[in-house]
Design a protein around this motif. Structure first.
Motif, PDB file in Angstrom:
ATOM      1  N   GLY A  18      23.275  50.473  68.945  1.00  0.00           N
ATOM      2  CA  GLY A  18      23.526  51.310  70.115  1.00  0.00           C
ATOM      3  C   GLY A  18      24.739  50.798  70.864  1.00  0.00           C
ATOM      4  O   GLY A  18      25.074  49.611  70.798  1.00  0.00           O
ATOM      5  N   ILE A  19      25.423  51.705  71.540  1.00  0.00           N
ATOM      6  CA  ILE A  19      26.580  51.329  72.361  1.00  0.00           C
ATOM      7  C   ILE A  19      26.451  51.978  73.728  1.00  0.00           C
ATOM      8  O   ILE A  19      25.664  52.911  73.925  1.00  0.00           O
ATOM      9  CB  ILE A  19      27.921  51.742  71.705  1.00  0.00           C
ATOM     10  CG1 ILE A  19      27.958  53.251  71.404  1.00  0.00           C
ATOM     11  CG2 ILE A  19      28.168  50.945  70.430  1.00  0.00           C
ATOM     12  CD1 ILE A  19      29.318  53.754  70.922  1.00  0.00           C
ATOM     13  N   MET A  20      27.259  51.457  74.659  1.00  0.00           N
ATOM     14  CA  MET A  20      27.212  51.937  76.047  1.00  0.00           C
ATOM     15  C   MET A  20      28.646  52.098  76.543  1.00  0.00           C
ATOM     16  O   MET A  20      29.522  51.330  76.146  1.00  0.00           O
ATOM     17  CB  MET A  20      26.484  50.879  76.878  1.00  0.00           C
ATOM     18  CG  MET A  20      26.380  51.157  78.342  1.00  0.00           C
ATOM     19  SD  MET A  20      25.629  49.736  79.199  1.00  0.00           S
ATOM     20  CE  MET A  20      23.911  50.023  78.917  1.00  0.00           C
ATOM     21  N   HIS A  21      28.885  53.098  77.389  1.00  0.00           N
ATOM     22  CA  HIS A  21      30.182  53.211  78.070  1.00  0.00           C
ATOM     23  C   HIS A  21      29.902  53.494  79.538  1.00  0.00           C
ATOM     24  O   HIS A  21      29.128  54.401  79.858  1.00  0.00           O
ATOM     25  CB  HIS A  21      31.018  54.345  77.469  1.00  0.00           C
ATOM     26  CG  HIS A  21      32.306  54.541  78.198  1.00  0.00           C
ATOM     27  ND1 HIS A  21      33.466  53.873  77.853  1.00  0.00           N
ATOM     28  CD2 HIS A  21      32.618  55.296  79.282  1.00  0.00           C
ATOM     29  CE1 HIS A  21      34.435  54.215  78.691  1.00  0.00           C
ATOM     30  NE2 HIS A  21      33.953  55.083  79.568  1.00  0.00           N
ATOM     31  N   LEU A  22      30.513  52.693  80.408  1.00  0.00           N
ATOM     32  CA  LEU A  22      30.281  52.849  81.843  1.00  0.00           C
ATOM     33  C   LEU A  22      31.467  53.545  82.512  1.00  0.00           C
ATOM     34  O   LEU A  22      32.619  53.158  82.304  1.00  0.00           O
ATOM     35  CB  LEU A  22      30.060  51.479  82.496  1.00  0.00           C
ATOM     36  CG  LEU A  22      28.841  50.687  82.000  1.00  0.00           C
ATOM     37  CD1 LEU A  22      28.790  49.307  82.642  1.00  0.00           C
ATOM     38  CD2 LEU A  22      27.558  51.441  82.270  1.00  0.00           C
ATOM     39  N   ASP A  23      31.195  54.570  83.291  1.00  0.00           N
ATOM     40  CA  ASP A  23      32.201  55.294  84.065  1.00  0.00           C
ATOM     41  C   ASP A  23      31.481  56.191  85.064  1.00  0.00           C
ATOM     42  O   ASP A  23      30.351  56.616  84.797  1.00  0.00           O
ATOM     43  CB  ASP A  23      33.053  56.196  83.139  1.00  0.00           C
ATOM     44  CG  ASP A  23      34.519  55.817  83.164  1.00  0.00           C
ATOM     45  OD1 ASP A  23      35.027  55.521  84.260  1.00  0.00           O
ATOM     46  OD2 ASP A  23      35.143  55.831  82.085  1.00  0.00           O
ATOM     47  N   ASP A  24      32.148  56.500  86.163  1.00  0.00           N
ATOM     48  CA  ASP A  24      31.572  57.475  87.089  1.00  0.00           C
ATOM     49  C   ASP A  24      31.361  58.810  86.375  1.00  0.00           C
ATOM     50  O   ASP A  24      32.149  59.169  85.497  1.00  0.00           O
ATOM     51  CB  ASP A  24      32.511  57.721  88.273  1.00  0.00           C
ATOM     52  CG  ASP A  24      32.602  56.494  89.160  1.00  0.00           C
ATOM     53  OD1 ASP A  24      31.752  55.585  89.002  1.00  0.00           O
ATOM     54  OD2 ASP A  24      33.531  56.438  89.984  1.00  0.00           O
ATOM     55  N   ALA A  61      26.279  58.911  79.283  1.00  0.00           N
ATOM     56  CA  ALA A  61      25.962  59.175  77.872  1.00  0.00           C
ATOM     57  C   ALA A  61      24.816  58.297  77.381  1.00  0.00           C
ATOM     58  O   ALA A  61      23.970  58.744  76.608  1.00  0.00           O
ATOM     59  CB  ALA A  61      27.203  58.953  77.010  1.00  0.00           C
ATOM     60  N   TYR A  62      24.804  57.045  77.814  1.00  0.00           N
ATOM     61  CA  TYR A  62      23.745  56.125  77.362  1.00  0.00           C
ATOM     62  C   TYR A  62      22.379  56.630  77.817  1.00  0.00           C
ATOM     63  O   TYR A  62      21.423  56.662  77.034  1.00  0.00           O
ATOM     64  CB  TYR A  62      24.021  54.727  77.922  1.00  0.00           C
ATOM     65  CG  TYR A  62      23.096  53.657  77.402  1.00  0.00           C
ATOM     66  CD1 TYR A  62      23.322  53.068  76.161  1.00  0.00           C
ATOM     67  CD2 TYR A  62      22.004  53.228  78.147  1.00  0.00           C
ATOM     68  CE1 TYR A  62      22.476  52.078  75.682  1.00  0.00           C
ATOM     69  CE2 TYR A  62      21.155  52.238  77.676  1.00  0.00           C
ATOM     70  CZ  TYR A  62      21.396  51.661  76.441  1.00  0.00           C
ATOM     71  OH  TYR A  62      20.554  50.681  75.973  1.00  0.00           O
ATOM     72  N   GLU A  63      22.297  57.045  79.095  1.00  0.00           N
ATOM     73  CA  GLU A  63      21.006  57.515  79.601  1.00  0.00           C
ATOM     74  C   GLU A  63      20.557  58.773  78.856  1.00  0.00           C
ATOM     75  O   GLU A  63      19.383  58.904  78.497  1.00  0.00           O
ATOM     76  CB  GLU A  63      21.080  57.832  81.105  1.00  0.00           C
ATOM     77  CG  GLU A  63      21.887  56.879  81.958  1.00  0.00           C
ATOM     78  CD  GLU A  63      21.471  55.424  81.874  1.00  0.00           C
ATOM     79  OE1 GLU A  63      21.669  54.831  80.795  1.00  0.00           O
ATOM     80  OE2 GLU A  63      20.995  54.880  82.874  1.00  0.00           O
TER      81      GLU A  63
END
Ligand SMILES: NC(=O)c1ccc[n+]([C@@H]2O[C@H](COP(=O)([O-])OP(=O)(O)OC[C@H]3O[C@@H](n4cnc5c(N)ncnc54)[C@H](O)[C@@H]3O)[C@@H](O)[C@H]2O)c1
Length: 257
Positions: free
Chosen positions: A90-96, A153-155
């Motif tokens: 799994g991967i995650m990307h953080l952004d508003d 996207a992760y959520e």
């Protein structure tokens, strides 16, 4: 040993929760095909596991149905059968939310949702052909239910995994294939160290929302994966088991910190 003569396929197996799952499944008697994107890193990380494991480099963000079938075929070629699939990568990307890039959304959904779907299908075909049932474990998250507003996207992907698990479970149990998910809270892996635990404030915030008062160890997720894969979990179907130190039961408005 509870998993003697079983063969497992674990994705995202070079480090973190995936590596811990592979190590635990091997310790409990299984043979494991370990899949990750970097062949050299994967080989280094798995050297201590010897002949009980085989390694395969694959970018799960780029696979189609044929690619998924090739990965499952690699397990059949290496060890002759397939009993357990752990869809862990799994991967995650953080952004508003307003700035969240379309490319990042697509990338997260491909690795976190589409790959488990395709691998689940391919594994199910192999397990149905074997005729002895099987087990699929999808790696969800407490974020299937709770949200971090900087992680759209992760959520969404982990909410999707909860439902993918349910629909796969309901359809595949007629073949004796049990499908479940694990929803970790905050487990100390590279993903967490690089995204959520960058400074003391973030650590305090996370621990204030974790009743057990500490982050989890990957081995504490792996033990649940091994249990779900074993006959001891024979009547558990379609569930997400949260391994979260109490995160989901905490009402934040009553926390002391
Ligand atoms: N660590 C946590 O607190 C936590 C909490 C909830 C859920 N999870 C879930 O557990 C799973 C494992 O997380 P982790 O913390 O061990 O992460 P990690 O970043 O430490 O390890 C993930 C592994 O997946 C591999 N991977 C990523 N993209 C890939 C791709 N395209 N193709 C092949 N391999 C790829 C990486 O190379 C890496 O080895 C993920 O699905 C994650 O969402 C983790």
């Amino acid at each position: 040993m509870t998993l003697t003569n079983k063969v497992a396929l674990v994705t995202g197996a070079a480090q973190g929760i995936g590596l811990a799952c592979a190590e635990r499944l091997v310790a409990d008697g299984a043979k494991v095909l370990m899949v990750d994107r970097d062949a050299a890193f994967l080989t280094t990380q798995t050297a201590h596991l010897g002949e009980k494991v085989a390694c395969l480099a694959a970018d799960l963000g780029a696979i189609d149905r044929d690619g998924a079938q090739s990965i499952v075929q690699a397990a059949l070629t290496a060890f002759g059968r397939l009993d357990i699939l752990v869809n862990n990568a799994g991967i995650m990307h953080l952004d508003d939310f307003v700035a969240y890039p379309e490319t990042a959304f697509d990338a997260v959904m491909r690795v976190n949702v589409k790959a488990p779907f395709l691998l689940g299908q391919a594994a199910a075909h192999a397990m149905i052909a074997q005729g002895e049932g099987g087990c699929v474990i999808n790696m969800s998250s407490t974020n299937a239910i709770l949200v971090n507003p900087a992680s759209t996207a992760y959520e969404v992907s982990k909410g999707a995994i909860r439902q993918l698990t349910a629909v796969m479970a309901a359809d595949l149990i007629r073949y004796g294939i049990r499908v479940n998910a694990i929803g970790p809270g905050t487990i100390l892996t590279d993903m967490v160290k690089k995204s959520l635990m960058m400074n003391a404030d973030q650590q305090d915030m996370i621990l204030s929302r974790t009743p057990i008062g500490r982050c989890g160890d990957p081995a504490e997720v792996a033990s649940v994966a091994s249990f779900l894969a074993s006959d001891d979990a024979s009547y558990i179907v379609g569930q997400t088991i949260y391994v979260d130190g109490g995160r989901l039961v905490l009402n934040y408005t009553t926390a002391n910190t």
